[in-house]
Design a protein around this motif. Structure first.
Motif, PDB file in Angstrom:
ATOM      1  N   VAL A  61      -8.371   2.876  10.151  1.00  0.00           N
ATOM      2  CA  VAL A  61      -7.706   4.029  10.579  1.00  0.00           C
ATOM      3  C   VAL A  61      -8.449   5.986  10.514  1.00  0.00           C
ATOM      4  O   VAL A  61      -9.379   5.603  10.216  1.00  0.00           O
ATOM      5  CB  VAL A  61      -6.092   4.657   9.774  1.00  0.00           C
ATOM      6  N   GLY A  62      -8.378   6.495  11.303  1.00  0.00           N
ATOM      7  CA  GLY A  62      -8.419   7.955  11.392  1.00  0.00           C
ATOM      8  C   GLY A  62      -8.779   9.160  10.414  1.00  0.00           C
ATOM      9  O   GLY A  62      -9.809  10.183  10.409  1.00  0.00           O
ATOM     10  N   ASP A  63      -7.739   8.831   9.666  1.00  0.00           N
ATOM     11  CA  ASP A  63      -7.554   9.652   8.748  1.00  0.00           C
ATOM     12  C   ASP A  63      -7.328   9.651   7.331  1.00  0.00           C
ATOM     13  O   ASP A  63      -6.034   8.729   7.325  1.00  0.00           O
ATOM     14  CB  ASP A  63      -7.154  11.545   9.539  1.00  0.00           C
ATOM     15  N   GLU A  64      -7.047  10.047   6.482  1.00  0.00           N
ATOM     16  CA  GLU A  64      -5.886  10.408   5.707  1.00  0.00           C
ATOM     17  C   GLU A  64      -4.485  10.050   5.680  1.00  0.00           C
ATOM     18  O   GLU A  64      -3.445   9.274   4.946  1.00  0.00           O
ATOM     19  CB  GLU A  64      -5.936  11.488   3.556  1.00  0.00           C
ATOM     20  N   ALA A  65      -4.051  10.820   6.993  1.00  0.00           N
ATOM     21  CA  ALA A  65      -2.931  11.364   6.473  1.00  0.00           C
ATOM     22  C   ALA A  65      -2.273   9.717   7.416  1.00  0.00           C
ATOM     23  O   ALA A  65      -0.862   9.105   6.878  1.00  0.00           O
ATOM     24  CB  ALA A  65      -2.196  11.798   7.763  1.00  0.00           C
ATOM     25  N   GLN A  66      -2.641   9.084   8.638  1.00  0.00           N
ATOM     26  CA  GLN A  66      -2.655   7.753   8.513  1.00  0.00           C
ATOM     27  C   GLN A  66      -2.974   6.386   8.026  1.00  0.00           C
ATOM     28  O   GLN A  66      -2.125   5.744   7.863  1.00  0.00           O
ATOM     29  CB  GLN A  66      -3.574   7.684   9.939  1.00  0.00           C
ATOM     30  N   TYR A  67      -3.872   6.931   7.187  1.00  0.00           N
ATOM     31  CA  TYR A  67      -4.090   5.841   5.647  1.00  0.00           C
ATOM     32  C   TYR A  67      -2.642   5.730   4.548  1.00  0.00           C
ATOM     33  O   TYR A  67      -2.532   4.424   4.213  1.00  0.00           O
ATOM     34  CB  TYR A  67      -5.585   6.382   4.966  1.00  0.00           C
ATOM     35  N   ALA A  68      -2.028   7.401   4.155  1.00  0.00           N
ATOM     36  CA  ALA A  68      -1.136   7.047   3.994  1.00  0.00           C
ATOM     37  C   ALA A  68       0.321   6.617   4.586  1.00  0.00           C
ATOM     38  O   ALA A  68       1.117   5.982   3.653  1.00  0.00           O
ATOM     39  CB  ALA A  68      -0.815   8.989   3.498  1.00  0.00           C
ATOM     40  N   GLN A  69       0.297   6.861   5.650  1.00  0.00           N
ATOM     41  CA  GLN A  69       1.693   5.980   6.069  1.00  0.00           C
ATOM     42  C   GLN A  69       1.379   4.577   5.861  1.00  0.00           C
ATOM     43  O   GLN A  69       2.462   3.640   5.758  1.00  0.00           O
ATOM     44  CB  GLN A  69       1.364   6.829   7.682  1.00  0.00           C
ATOM     45  N   VAL A  70       0.037   4.041   5.611  1.00  0.00           N
ATOM     46  CA  VAL A  70       0.150   2.655   5.816  1.00  0.00           C
ATOM     47  C   VAL A  70       0.284   1.946   4.594  1.00  0.00           C
ATOM     48  O   VAL A  70       0.864   1.445   4.811  1.00  0.00           O
ATOM     49  CB  VAL A  70      -1.870   2.244   6.333  1.00  0.00           C
ATOM     50  N   ILE A  71      -0.140   2.729   3.755  1.00  0.00           N
ATOM     51  CA  ILE A  71       0.203   3.125   1.921  1.00  0.00           C
ATOM     52  C   ILE A  71       1.946   2.483   2.183  1.00  0.00           C
ATOM     53  O   ILE A  71       1.912   1.508   1.242  1.00  0.00           O
ATOM     54  CB  ILE A  71      -0.800   3.599   0.921  1.00  0.00           C
ATOM     55  N   ALA A  72       2.175   3.491   3.004  1.00  0.00           N
ATOM     56  CA  ALA A  72       3.784   3.435   2.058  1.00  0.00           C
ATOM     57  C   ALA A  72       4.478   2.484   2.934  1.00  0.00           C
ATOM     58  O   ALA A  72       5.372   1.363   2.163  1.00  0.00           O
ATOM     59  CB  ALA A  72       4.619   4.550   3.262  1.00  0.00           C
ATOM     60  N   LYS A  73       3.661   1.443   3.790  1.00  0.00           N
ATOM     61  CA  LYS A  73       4.198   1.165   4.928  1.00  0.00           C
ATOM     62  C   LYS A  73       4.012  -0.554   4.092  1.00  0.00           C
ATOM     63  O   LYS A  73       5.190  -1.897   4.330  1.00  0.00           O
ATOM     64  CB  LYS A  73       3.658   0.420   6.545  1.00  0.00           C
ATOM     65  N   THR A  74       3.049  -0.741   2.976  1.00  0.00           N
ATOM     66  CA  THR A  74       2.701  -2.052   2.110  1.00  0.00           C
ATOM     67  C   THR A  74       2.897  -1.909   0.985  1.00  0.00           C
ATOM     68  O   THR A  74       1.700  -1.885   0.467  1.00  0.00           O
ATOM     69  CB  THR A  74       1.026  -2.458   2.588  1.00  0.00           C
ATOM     70  N   GLY A  75       3.610  -1.523   0.648  1.00  0.00           N
ATOM     71  CA  GLY A  75       4.119  -1.217  -0.828  1.00  0.00           C
ATOM     72  C   GLY A  75       4.106  -1.602  -1.906  1.00  0.00           C
ATOM     73  O   GLY A  75       3.691  -1.697  -3.078  1.00  0.00           O
ATOM     74  N   SER A  76       4.543  -3.636  -1.529  1.00  0.00           N
ATOM     75  CA  SER A  76       4.162  -4.793  -2.483  1.00  0.00           C
ATOM     76  C   SER A  76       3.271  -5.265  -1.813  1.00  0.00           C
ATOM     77  O   SER A  76       3.172  -6.831  -2.483  1.00  0.00           O
ATOM     78  CB  SER A  76       5.470  -5.413  -1.869  1.00  0.00           C
ATOM     79  N   LEU A  77       2.491  -4.827  -1.453  1.00  0.00           N
ATOM     80  CA  LEU A  77       0.688  -5.101  -1.206  1.00  0.00           C
ATOM     81  C   LEU A  77       0.688  -5.915  -3.186  1.00  0.00           C
ATOM     82  O   LEU A  77      -0.222  -7.389  -2.554  1.00  0.00           O
ATOM     83  CB  LEU A  77      -0.317  -4.261  -0.665  1.00  0.00           C
ATOM     84  N   THR A  78       0.679  -5.518  -3.769  1.00  0.00           N
ATOM     85  CA  THR A  78      -0.199  -6.763  -5.058  1.00  0.00           C
ATOM     86  C   THR A  78       1.047  -7.202  -5.471  1.00  0.00           C
ATOM     87  O   THR A  78      -0.128  -9.142  -4.919  1.00  0.00           O
ATOM     88  CB  THR A  78      -0.236  -5.242  -6.018  1.00  0.00           C
ATOM     89  N   ARG A  79       1.684  -7.521  -4.852  1.00  0.00           N
ATOM     90  CA  ARG A  79       2.563  -8.333  -5.143  1.00  0.00           C
ATOM     91  C   ARG A  79       2.698  -9.750  -3.950  1.00  0.00           C
ATOM     92  O   ARG A  79       2.579 -11.011  -4.680  1.00  0.00           O
ATOM     93  CB  ARG A  79       3.959  -8.151  -5.402  1.00  0.00           C
ATOM     94  N   ASP A  80       2.658  -9.183  -2.982  1.00  0.00           N
ATOM     95  CA  ASP A  80       2.177  -9.621  -2.027  1.00  0.00           C
ATOM     96  C   ASP A  80       1.117 -10.520  -1.867  1.00  0.00           C
ATOM     97  O   ASP A  80       0.814 -11.876  -1.511  1.00  0.00           O
ATOM     98  CB  ASP A  80       2.837  -9.523  -0.763  1.00  0.00           C
ATOM     99  N   THR A  81       0.191 -10.017  -2.153  1.00  0.00           N
ATOM    100  CA  THR A  81      -1.584 -10.698  -2.290  1.00  0.00           C
ATOM    101  C   THR A  81      -1.185 -11.541  -3.361  1.00  0.00           C
ATOM    102  O   THR A  81      -1.851 -12.838  -3.627  1.00  0.00           O
ATOM    103  CB  THR A  81      -2.627  -9.423  -2.721  1.00  0.00           C
ATOM    104  N   LEU A  82      -0.480 -11.235  -4.410  1.00  0.00           N
ATOM    105  CA  LEU A  82      -0.273 -12.594  -5.419  1.00  0.00           C
ATOM    106  C   LEU A  82       0.369 -13.660  -4.673  1.00  0.00           C
ATOM    107  O   LEU A  82       0.070 -14.940  -5.328  1.00  0.00           O
ATOM    108  CB  LEU A  82      -0.348 -12.075  -7.259  1.00  0.00           C
ATOM    109  N   HIS A  83       1.096 -13.314  -4.654  1.00  0.00           N
ATOM    110  CA  HIS A  83       2.059 -13.976  -3.565  1.00  0.00           C
ATOM    111  C   HIS A  83       0.826 -15.332  -2.585  1.00  0.00           C
ATOM    112  O   HIS A  83       1.124 -16.982  -2.757  1.00  0.00           O
ATOM    113  CB  HIS A  83       3.071 -14.166  -3.384  1.00  0.00           C
ATOM    114  N   GLY A  84      -0.003 -14.676  -2.554  1.00  0.00           N
ATOM    115  CA  GLY A  84      -0.508 -15.519  -1.476  1.00  0.00           C
ATOM    116  C   GLY A  84      -1.280 -16.661  -2.014  1.00  0.00           C
ATOM    117  O   GLY A  84      -1.986 -17.409  -1.882  1.00  0.00           O
ATOM    118  N   MET A  85      -2.515 -15.542  -3.261  1.00  0.00           N
ATOM    119  CA  MET A  85      -3.168 -16.363  -3.644  1.00  0.00           C
ATOM    120  C   MET A  85      -2.730 -18.025  -4.390  1.00  0.00           C
ATOM    121  O   MET A  85      -2.994 -18.011  -4.781  1.00  0.00           O
ATOM    122  CB  MET A  85      -3.982 -14.859  -4.830  1.00  0.00           C
TER     123      MET A  85
END
Length: 214
Positions: A61-85
């Motif tokens: 992504v181009g800037d911090e604002a866009q990155y913040a939006q990405v984080i907001a959309k993937t808030g369950s990343l840690t648990r989803d990642t563990l699920h995948g592992m």
């Protein structure tokens, strides 16, 4: 060839959306996010995987604002990642039990086919990152997983959306005695899926934000 490409994409979506598997999660394994077949997936290993995805997302992504939006959309990343592992190990065990193996040539053929479909190597990496939370350096591992799943389903005379396929994963999960740290939920053996525990004090790990999962 086109059928294989469509199957890979559908399978990835199915695995990304699959529910998470349940066992007797407890703190008997300090420092472990999960124990699968007696082998620990450590919190540090999980955080490394999450940070790989966050770094790739930040670079895309181009800037911090866009990155913040990405984080907001993937808030369950840690648990989803563990699920995948965990699911990776469960599926690999199910494939082994069925006498299934995957060659590097097969993985490369799938990768070549998918790259042709989506418009190149970079586009494939971006697709897997955005849709399935797979960092570029983990792409080959994920494609091997897809092939194992396809071959297992074919050997069972079914497909990856059907009960017979998930029954094989359930059997493998039971053999591996999957045990999740309760902060990440629990593992439902019958459904081969992670189930969220009601732990509102748990926060996701996100690179650069200093959050901890402990």
């Amino acid at each position: 060839m086109h059928r294989r490409r469509r199957t890979a994409l559908l399978l990835s979506a199915a695995i990304a959306a699959a529910p998470v598997l349940t066992a007797c999660g407890n703190d008997a394994h300090p420092g472990a996010a999960a124990v699968v077949g007696g082998q620990r997936i450590t919190v540090a290993q999980l955080e490394t995987r999450v940070n790989e995805v966050r770094a790739a997302q930040r670079a895309a992504v181009g800037d911090e604002a866009q990155y913040a939006q990405v984080i907001a959309k993937t808030g369950s990343l840690t648990r989803d990642t563990l699920h995948g592992m965990v699911l990776d190990r469960v599926l690999h065990r199910a494939a082994q039990d069925a006498g299934i193996s995957v060659t590097r040539k097969e993985v490369q053929e799938m990768r070549d086919g998918l790259q042709e479909q989506v418009g190149g190597a970079k586009a494939l990496e971006t697709t897997w990152l955005q849709q399935y939370g797979v960092a570029p350096q983990r792409l080959e591992e994920n494609l091997r997983l897809q092939l194992e799943a396809q071959k297992l389903a074919a050997k069972l005379g079914t497909d990856t959306s059907q009960p017979a396929f998930w029954k094989a994963l359930s059997d493998a999960s039971q053999k591996l005695n999957v045990d999740l740290n309760p902060r990440y939920g629990s593992w439902d053996v019958q459904r081969s899926s992670r189930v969220d525990a009601k732990t509102p004090w748990v926060r996701e790990v996100t690179a650069g934000q200093g959050e901890q999962t402990a």
